[in-house]
Design an enzyme around this catalytic site. Structure first.
Site, PDB file in Angstrom:
ATOM      1  N   HIS A 577      -1.645  -9.514   2.220  1.00 50.31           N
ATOM      2  CA  HIS A 577      -2.436  -9.075   1.066  1.00 50.31           C
ATOM      3  C   HIS A 577      -3.661  -9.981   0.929  1.00 50.31           C
ATOM      4  O   HIS A 577      -3.518 -11.181   0.706  1.00 50.31           O
ATOM      5  CB  HIS A 577      -1.608  -9.164  -0.220  1.00 50.31           C
ATOM      6  CG  HIS A 577      -0.273  -8.505  -0.134  1.00 50.31           C
ATOM      7  ND1 HIS A 577       0.809  -8.890  -0.900  1.00 50.31           N
ATOM      8  CD2 HIS A 577       0.160  -7.465   0.617  1.00 50.31           C
ATOM      9  CE1 HIS A 577       1.851  -8.127  -0.616  1.00 50.31           C
ATOM     10  NE2 HIS A 577       1.488  -7.258   0.310  1.00 50.31           N
ATOM     11  N   GLN A 578      -4.839  -9.404   1.061  1.00 49.23           N
ATOM     12  CA  GLN A 578      -6.076 -10.173   0.920  1.00 49.23           C
ATOM     13  C   GLN A 578      -6.876  -9.548  -0.221  1.00 49.23           C
ATOM     14  O   GLN A 578      -7.099  -8.339  -0.230  1.00 49.23           O
ATOM     15  CB  GLN A 578      -6.879 -10.167   2.221  1.00 49.23           C
ATOM     16  CG  GLN A 578      -6.106 -10.715   3.421  1.00 49.23           C
ATOM     17  CD  GLN A 578      -5.279  -9.663   4.145  1.00 49.23           C
ATOM     18  OE1 GLN A 578      -5.743  -8.547   4.356  1.00 49.23           O
ATOM     19  NE2 GLN A 578      -4.061 -10.001   4.534  1.00 49.23           N
TER      20      GLN A 578
END
Length: 640
Positions: A577-578
C-alpha cells in the site's frame, strides 16, 4: 549497459550459493540475470558494482580467507563469505537483494518441464489443472500512428483509473485509457509465480526503497493493483473518515464518501467469504480463544472453499471483480479506448494570456518507443502513488507536497508452524482480520491479517543463514501460516520526482513499536490456535516454541520484539500500500490537490489514486481509492 561476463560468473555463483541443491540451476540463473537486466539502470549499476568487488581476489580474502574471486571459491567458502557480507553494514543491502532475488527464483521458477523438483519437496501443487482454456482477453486497442483527439484521458487502469474511465465514458465523453503494463489474462492462466511477478508487478516485482529496507509490491498491468491484490475491500474506519473531513474542511466529506462506497461495493459485488481457509482460520480461532476482536473481511471476489488461491498472479477464473472485468469493461462498452503497454510521459498544460493554466492533452510513448499525442481538455492521473508525483512534476506542476508524505503501511510477518497442514497457497486469500491493536493511540497501530504464500515469496521472506538451514525451514512450508502485522504509519517517506523515482523511507520509531506489538499479538493468536512454533523475519530470527509459550514466555517474546525495534535490528519489511504523495488539502499550502481531486492551479487535471490520501488509511486502500475516484468523477460530471 548489460551484465559483463565476469559479473555474470559472479552472479551465477551467488545464485547457486543461495539456492537449494534441488533447484533448477539453469532456470534460476536465467531468471536472476533477466531480473537484474530489468532493474532501473541506477539500481542495476549499484549491484553490478558489488559484483565487480566480489570478483576481486581481495574480496575473497577479506570475506572467506582465500585470495580468490567469489566465483572461484568452493561452495563452503562462498557461503562463509555471504554470511560475513551480511554482517557488514554497507554490504547488507546488496546481500539482501541477491538473497531475495535468488531464493524467489529458486522456489518460484517452474522449470523446463513446467514443474520444479523444489515444489515436489514442499508438497506445492503448482498451477491448477482446472484453469479454463482460452480466457477471453480484454479488448485492448492499438494506439494510432497519428494524433488522437478525446474528451478525457485517464492515466492508469487500476482502482482509481478504472472507476474514472467508466463514469466518464458512461456520461458520454470520448475516453482514452493509458496503461503502462500489459494485459494479464495469458499470464494469469499459467499460474506461475515467478512469471507473474516479473510481468504484472511494478519493476518486475523488484520495487523497493532505495536502501532495500522495504520490498514494495504494486500492480503494473491492466487493472493495476486490483488485478493482483488479495481482494480485501475495506472502508475507512468512521473516525478516519471524520478526520479526513476535518483536514479537508469539508463537513460533508464522510457522507459523500459513504455514498461512493455504496456505489462501488454494489458494482464489485462486495461480500464476506462463506468460509475461511486454514491460513485465515488461525486468526479466527486464535482470536476467539483469546477473547479478542476478529472479523470477516469483505471481498470483491466469489471464490469459495479451497478454490484458487492464485489471485496474486491475476485471476484465471473470472471470480475476482478487478477493474479489468468491471469498470474497464463498462468504459469499453460505453466507447472508451484502452491502450496497454503505453506510458504517459507528460500532461500538456498551457497558460493563457490572463495566466490561467489548463490541460491540453497527454504525450505518451508505447513500449516499442513510438510517441503518441492525445489532445484532450481533461486528464485524470491515476498512475499510483509511486508514479503520479513524477508525472505531475514533468508536466510542470510545482507543489511542495509532490512526492512527499509517502505512507507505506510497513508490514512484517510472523511464520507460525503447525502439526496439521496449512497450505497457505490454497483457498480464499485473505478473509479475516484482528483489529485489537488497530488503535494504540490517536488512531495509529497495527492490524493482523493472513498473507497467502506461494513458495517464491515465502522463500524470499525467510531469513537465510545457509543453504541447508534455509531449505530445512522451507521443508515445513505446507505447515506454516503467515500472519502479518500491517502498521498504520504516522511517519512519512518520499518518492523522487525524476525518472529514477527513488523511494526514501525509514520506519518511524513509534511505528516500529506498533509493528512489534502487532507481531507479538500475532504470536499469541498463533499459539492459541495450536501453533507449535513461531519465528519472525529478523535477519537473526526471534523464535518461540509452544513449550516456551507460557504467559511469561510470551511476555518475554514481546519485550524482545520491542527491544529489537528500538535497536533497529534488521527485519524484512514489505509494503503493498503506497499513499499520500500528492495529497488532498483544504488549500494549496496543505496539499497538491483540492478536496475533489483537482490539481491546484490547473483546470482539467484530476488525481484519482492513493497519492490523494491525506493520511495513511490504516486499512487496505483499494476500496477507498475507488470511492474517492467515484466521488471526484461524479463531482466533475455534475460541474460539466
Amino acid at each position: 549497459m548489460g551484465i559483463e561476463s565476469r559479473q555474470k560468473a559472479t552472479l551465477d555463483a551467488l545464485t547457486d550459493t543461495f539456492a537449494p541443491v534441488d533447484a533448477d540451476a539453469a532456470g534460476t540463473r536465467t531468471f536472476v540475470a533477466g531480473a537484474l537486466e530489468r532493474l532501473a539502470p541506477h539500481r542495476r549499476k549499484k549491484l553490478q558494482l558489488v559484483l565487480n568487488v566480489l570478483a576481486s581476489p581481495l574480496a575473497g580474502l577479506a570475506l572467506a580467507g582465500r585470495a580468490r574471486g567469489f566465483a572461484l571459491l568452493d561452495r563452503a567458502s562462498r557461503e562463509r563469505a555471504l554470511l560475513r557480507m551480511a554482517r557488514i553494514g554497507p554490504l547488507r543491502p546488496a546481500f539482501d537483494a541477491f538473497a531475495r532475488l535468488s531464493l524467489f527464483a529458486a522456489y518460484g521458477v517452474a522449470g523446463p518441464a513446467g514443474r520444479s523438483a523444489v515444489w515436489d519437496r514442499l508438497g506445492y501443487p503448482g498451477p491448477r489443472a482446472d484453469v479454463p482454456a482460452g480466457i477471453p482477453p480484454f479488448p485492448i486497442a492499438e494506439p494510432p500512428v497519428g494524433p488522437l483527439a478525446a474528451d478525457a484521458v485517464v492515466v492508469g487502469s487500476g482502482a482509481g483509473g478504472g472507476v474514472a474511465a467508466a463514469l466518464l465514458a458512461q456520461a458520454g465523453l470520448r475516453v482514452v485509457v493509458l496503461e503502462a503494463g500489459p494485459g494479464f489474462e495469458p499470464i494469469a492462466a499459467r499460474q506461475r509465480e515467478a512469471e507473474s511477478f516479473a510481468e504484472l508487478y511494478l519493476e518486475a516485482g523488484l520495487a523497493a526503497s532505495a536502501d532495500l529496507s522495504v520490498s514494495i509490491l504494486a500492480g503494473s498491468c491492466l487493472g493495476g493493483g486490483t488485478t493482483v491484490n488479495w481482494s480485501t475491500s475495506l472502508r475507512l474506519p468512521p473516525a478516519r473518515a471524520a478526520q479526513w473531513a476535518e483536514l479537508l474542511g469539508r463537513p460533508s466529506f464522510a457522507g459523500e464518501l459513504a455514498d461512493a462506497y455504496d456505489a462501488v461495493e454494489t458494482r464489485l459485488g462486495v461480500a464476506v467469504a462463506k468460509s475461511h481457509n486454514r491460513n485465515n482460520a488461525v486468526i479466527v480461532e486464535g482470536a476467539a480463544k483469546l477473547g479478542w476482536s476478529a472479523r470477516a473481511i469483505p471481498r470483491n471476489a466469489s471464490c469459495t472453499g479451497d478454490a484458487c488461491g492464485y489471485c496474486g498472479f491475476g485471476c484465471a477464473y473470472g471470480t475476482k471483480r478487478s477493474t479489468a472485468v468491471t469498470y474497464l469493461r463498462d468504459a469499453f462498452d460505453a466507447g472508451a479506448l484502452v491502450f496497454a503497454r503505453t506510458r504517459a510521459e507528460r500532461v500538456r498544460i498551457e497558460t493563457d494570456g490572463s495566466g490561467e493554466r489548463a490541460v491540453r492533452g497527454v504525450d505518451a510513448v508505447t513500449e516499442a518507443g513510438r510517441a503518441i499525442a492525445i489532445d484532450a481538455p481533461l486528464v485524470v492521473v491515476a498512475a499510483g502513488a509511486l508514479r503520479t508525483p513524477g508525472l505531475l512534476a514533468r508536466s510542470g506542476i510545482d507543489s511542495p507536497h509532490l512526492g512527499r508524505h509517502l505512507h507505506l503501511h510497513p508490514t512484517s510477518a510472523l511464520s507460525a508452524q503447525f502439526v496439521q497442514p496449512i497450505e497457505p497457497w490454497h483457498g480464499v486469500m485473505q478473509s479475516a482480520l484482528c483489529d485489537r491493536f488497530a488503535d494504540l493511540g490517536d488512531g495509529f497501530g497495527a492490524v493482523i491479517e493472513a498473507a497467502p504464500a506461494h513458495p517464491g515469496l515465502m522463500a524470499e521472506a525467510l531469513p537465510w543463514s545457509g543453504r541447508d538451514a534455509h531449505a530445512e525451514a522451507m521443508n515445513s512450508a505446507r505447515f506454516r501460516s503467515s500472519l502479518i502485522a500491517l502498521t498504520r504509519d504516522r511517519g512519512e517517506g518520499s518518492v523522487g520526482l525524476d525518472a529514477r523515482a527513488d523511494v526514501s523511507y525509514r520506519i518511524d520509531d513509534g511505528d516500529a513499536q506498533h509493528l512489534a506489538t502487532g507481531l507479538a499479538g500475532a504470536a499469541r493468536i498463533a499459539f492459541a490456535a495450536g501453533a507449535i512454533a513461531v519465528s519472525t523475519l529478523h535477519a537473526e530470527p526471534l523464535q518461540l516454541s509452544a513449550a516456551e509459550a507460557t504467559p511469561a514466555g510470551l511476555d518475554g517474546f514481546e519485550a524482545e520484539l520491542h527491544r529489537r525495534a528500538k535497536a533497529r535490528a534488521p527485519i524484512a519489511l514489505f509494503s503493498a500500500h503506497q499513499m499520500g504523495t500528492a495529497r488532498m488539502g483544504a488549500t494549496a499550502s496543505a496539499g497538491a490537490i483540492d478536496p475533489e481531486g483537482r490539481v491546484y492551479g490547473v483546470d482539467g487535471l484530476i488525481v484519482a489514486d492513493a497519492s490523494a490520501f491525506p493520511t495513511a488509511s490504516g486499512v487496505n486502500p483499494m476500496l477507498t481509492i475507488m470511492a474517492l475516484a467515484h466521488r471526484a468523477t461524479r463531482a466533475l460530471i455534475e460541474r460539466r
